[in-house]
Design a protein around this motif. Structure first.
Motif: not given
Length: 194
Positions: A103-104, A134
């Motif tokens: 989720g980065d 995210y």
């Protein structure tokens, strides 16, 4: 034998254009993946969405993003760039950026970021991973699309069946990928109208 991402991409890339112009039949490259959304003469361009805070200019010219995140779930995302009369547009810019399997977003380099230009039949594709969720967002890809000499369309493409779709203020069903599960990952289809 089950379908693979490669076999669906090969079918997508080898189906000839009808009349060398109209793509109604061509856009059906894999029978399970109809044109998304259907293009009819006089269609409106693809819906726009905000770029979000993670866009970076000057992404590299590359379509194979999977090596950037080899532990993620594989997906090939493909489609055609069409004008509002449903004619394919060659040489159109297609740029993607996305979250990784955790989720980065890469804010330092260009992991899971790239661009390309549609081929002579308006086709584009990226080999990448399914982005993770995210906080505050449903699963999605970011795209910028620009036909030669046209303005840039910024949008986001979404995954069908995601629980968070209903609660995401940017989600719209018109921006859903048509996804097929294959033996080696997913294959998603979306045709941009510019």
């Amino acid at each position: 034998m089950p379908s693979t991402r490669r076999s669906l991409l090969t079918a997508f890339l080898t189906l000839p254009l009808i009349d060398s112009a109209r793509t109604r039949a061509f856009a059906q490259a894999a029978p399970e993946l109809p044109l998304t959304p259907a293009c009819d003469d006089g269609d409106d361009p693809t819906l726009e969405r905000e770029a979000g805070p993670f866009f970076k200019p000057n992404s590299p010219l590359k379509r194979d993003l999977y090596p950037d995140s080899p532990h993620g779930e594989r997906i090939t995302v493909a489609g055609v760039i069409l004008d509002t009369r449903c004619w394919p547009l060659s040489g159109s810019l297609v740029e993607i950026w996305q979250a990784d399997e955790k989720g980065d977003y890469d804010s330092v380099g260009f992991r899971l970021r790239g661009h390309q230009f549609s081929d002579t039949q308006g086709r584009w594709w990226f080999n990448t991973i399914v982005p993770a969720l995210y906080p505050g967002r449903t699963r999605h890809f970011h795209f910028k699309v620009q036909r030669p000499g046209g303005r840039v369309i910024t949008t986001q493409l979404y995954f069908p069946g995601e629980a968070r779709n209903a609660g995401d203020r940017l989600f719209d069903e018109a921006l859903l990928l048509n996804i097929k599960q294959t033996g080696d990952g997913k294959f998603g289809r979306f045709d941009f109208v510019t």
